[in-house]
Design a protein around this motif. Structure first.
Motif, short mmCIF file in Angstrom:
data_model
loop_
_atom_site.label_atom_id
_atom_site.label_comp_id
_atom_site.label_asym_id
_atom_site.label_seq_id
_atom_site.Cartn_x
_atom_site.Cartn_y
_atom_site.Cartn_z
N ASP A 14 0.80 -1.22 0.00
CA ASP A 14 0.00 0.00 0.00
C ASP A 14 0.84 1.28 0.00
OD1 ASP A 14 0.82 -0.53 2.62
OD2 ASP A 14 -0.92 0.46 3.49
N ASN A 15 2.12 1.19 0.26
CA ASN A 15 2.99 2.36 0.27
C ASN A 15 3.53 2.59 -1.14
OD1 ASN A 15 5.52 3.87 0.42
ND2 ASN A 15 5.28 3.72 2.64
N ILE A 16 3.13 3.69 -1.74
CA ILE A 16 3.49 3.99 -3.13
C ILE A 16 5.01 4.13 -3.29
CG2 ILE A 16 3.18 5.63 -5.02
CD1 ILE A 16 0.69 3.92 -4.32
N ILE A 17 5.67 4.67 -2.30
CA ILE A 17 7.14 4.80 -2.37
C ILE A 17 7.78 3.42 -2.43
CG2 ILE A 17 9.20 5.57 -1.12
CD1 ILE A 17 7.42 7.93 -0.09
N TYR A 18 7.32 2.51 -1.57
CA TYR A 18 7.86 1.15 -1.61
C TYR A 18 7.51 0.45 -2.92
CZ TYR A 18 10.50 -0.07 2.52
OH TYR A 18 11.50 -0.20 3.45
N GLN A 19 6.32 0.71 -3.44
CA GLN A 19 5.96 0.14 -4.74
C GLN A 19 6.99 0.54 -5.80
OE1 GLN A 19 2.06 0.91 -6.29
NE2 GLN A 19 1.05 -0.34 -4.75
N GLY A 20 7.36 1.82 -5.80
CA GLY A 20 8.35 2.30 -6.76
C GLY A 20 9.72 1.67 -6.57
N LEU A 21 10.13 1.52 -5.33
CA LEU A 21 11.42 0.89 -5.04
C LEU A 21 11.43 -0.58 -5.45
CD1 LEU A 21 12.08 2.46 -1.50
CD2 LEU A 21 13.25 3.03 -3.65
N PHE A 102 6.47 -18.68 1.83
CA PHE A 102 7.69 -19.45 1.64
C PHE A 102 8.89 -18.71 2.22
CE2 PHE A 102 4.94 -21.41 -1.49
CZ PHE A 102 5.18 -22.75 -1.23
N ASP A 103 8.79 -17.41 2.29
CA ASP A 103 9.88 -16.61 2.85
C ASP A 103 9.31 -15.39 3.54
OD1 ASP A 103 12.51 -17.76 2.19
OD2 ASP A 103 11.82 -17.57 0.12
N PHE A 104 10.06 -14.91 4.51
CA PHE A 104 9.73 -13.68 5.22
C PHE A 104 10.94 -12.78 5.13
CE2 PHE A 104 9.83 -10.87 8.83
CZ PHE A 104 8.51 -10.49 9.03
N LEU A 105 10.74 -11.57 4.67
CA LEU A 105 11.84 -10.62 4.55
C LEU A 105 11.41 -9.31 5.18
CD1 LEU A 105 14.66 -10.17 3.33
CD2 LEU A 105 13.52 -9.47 1.22
N GLU A 106 12.17 -8.89 6.18
CA GLU A 106 11.85 -7.64 6.86
C GLU A 106 12.35 -6.46 6.04
OE1 GLU A 106 12.96 -5.34 10.97
OE2 GLU A 106 12.81 -7.52 11.04
N LYS A 107 11.48 -5.46 5.88
CA LYS A 107 11.86 -4.26 5.14
C LYS A 107 12.96 -3.51 5.89
CE LYS A 107 7.35 -3.22 3.16
NZ LYS A 107 6.22 -2.29 3.21
N ASN A 108 14.04 -3.24 5.18
CA ASN A 108 15.08 -2.36 5.68
C ASN A 108 15.90 -1.88 4.49
OD1 ASN A 108 17.27 -4.25 5.17
ND2 ASN A 108 16.61 -5.34 7.00
N SER A 109 16.94 -1.14 4.74
CA SER A 109 17.69 -0.52 3.66
C SER A 109 18.41 -1.52 2.76
CB SER A 109 18.71 0.48 4.23
OG SER A 109 19.61 -0.19 5.08
N LEU A 110 18.67 -2.71 3.23
CA LEU A 110 19.38 -3.71 2.44
C LEU A 110 18.46 -4.77 1.84
CD1 LEU A 110 22.36 -4.30 4.89
CD2 LEU A 110 22.28 -2.78 2.91
N SER A 111 17.21 -4.80 2.24
CA SER A 111 16.35 -5.92 1.88
C SER A 111 15.83 -5.90 0.45
CB SER A 111 15.19 -6.04 2.86
OG SER A 111 14.41 -4.87 2.85
N LEU A 112 15.84 -4.76 -0.23
CA LEU A 112 15.34 -4.72 -1.60
C LEU A 112 16.19 -5.58 -2.53
CD1 LEU A 112 14.24 -1.01 -1.79
CD2 LEU A 112 12.76 -2.99 -2.12
N ARG A 113 17.49 -5.52 -2.37
CA ARG A 113 18.36 -6.35 -3.21
C ARG A 113 18.13 -7.84 -2.90
NH1 ARG A 113 24.06 -4.39 -3.72
NH2 ARG A 113 23.17 -3.39 -5.53
N THR A 114 17.95 -8.16 -1.64
CA THR A 114 17.67 -9.54 -1.26
C THR A 114 16.34 -9.99 -1.85
OG1 THR A 114 18.90 -9.25 0.80
CG2 THR A 114 17.40 -11.12 0.70
N LEU A 115 15.34 -9.12 -1.81
CA LEU A 115 14.04 -9.42 -2.41
C LEU A 115 14.21 -9.76 -3.89
CD1 LEU A 115 10.93 -9.58 -2.22
CD2 LEU A 115 10.91 -7.15 -2.84
N ARG A 116 14.97 -8.96 -4.60
CA ARG A 116 15.21 -9.21 -6.03
C ARG A 116 15.85 -10.58 -6.23
NH1 ARG A 116 18.51 -9.55 -10.04
NH2 ARG A 116 18.13 -8.54 -12.02
#
Length: 132
Positions: A14-21, A102-116
């Motif tokens: 729901d956070n548009i900024i996170y959607q963009g990231l 299947f996985d849980f990833l906490e949002k933080n400054s490094l997690s976007l690369r891990t998500l990818r």
């Protein structure tokens, strides 16, 4: 690669900024990305057969991430769901794993690369996580 051959990836955030990231991180994996700000819209589009759903816990609308996950599981118990949330406490990770993420990833400054990397692993292996 044609759009129809690319993996379908849902992002329920729901956070548009996170959607963009998230879009910036995942756009090289597929141009078949679909974004939703609430669980209800995601559920209505499950007929698109996503390979991966990136799911936040706190969402706009009546359904939270757990409600959405349960409905996704009712529709397709095999879709790969990654809970990507800053939600903490009350054994959130354990609860979601119990209900079929299947996985849980906490949002933080490094997690976007891990998500990818996680999404790439699933989509490049035909919808199954690659085991070490």
């Amino acid at each position: 690669m044609e759009l129809s051959q690319q993996p379908v990836i849902f992002v329920v955030e729901d956070n548009i900024i996170y959607q963009g990231l998230i879009a910036k991180e995942l756009e090289t994996l597929s141009s078949n990305l679909h974004f939703y700000t609430n669980g209800e819209s995601c559920i209505l589009d499950l007929n698109k057969r996503p390979a991966v759903i990136v799911l936040d816990y706190n969402l706009d609308g009546k359904m939270n991430g757990l409600d959405t996950l349960q409905r996704v599981r009712d529709f397709d118990p095999n879709v790969y769901v990654i809970l990507f949330s800053s939600q903490k406490g009350l054994n959130t990770k354990e609860i979601f794993l119990q209900y079929g993420t299947f996985d849980f990833l906490e949002k933080n400054s490094l997690s976007l690369r891990t998500l990818r990397q996680m999404v790439d692993c699933v989509t490049s292996s035909g919808g199954k996580p690659i085991e070490n």
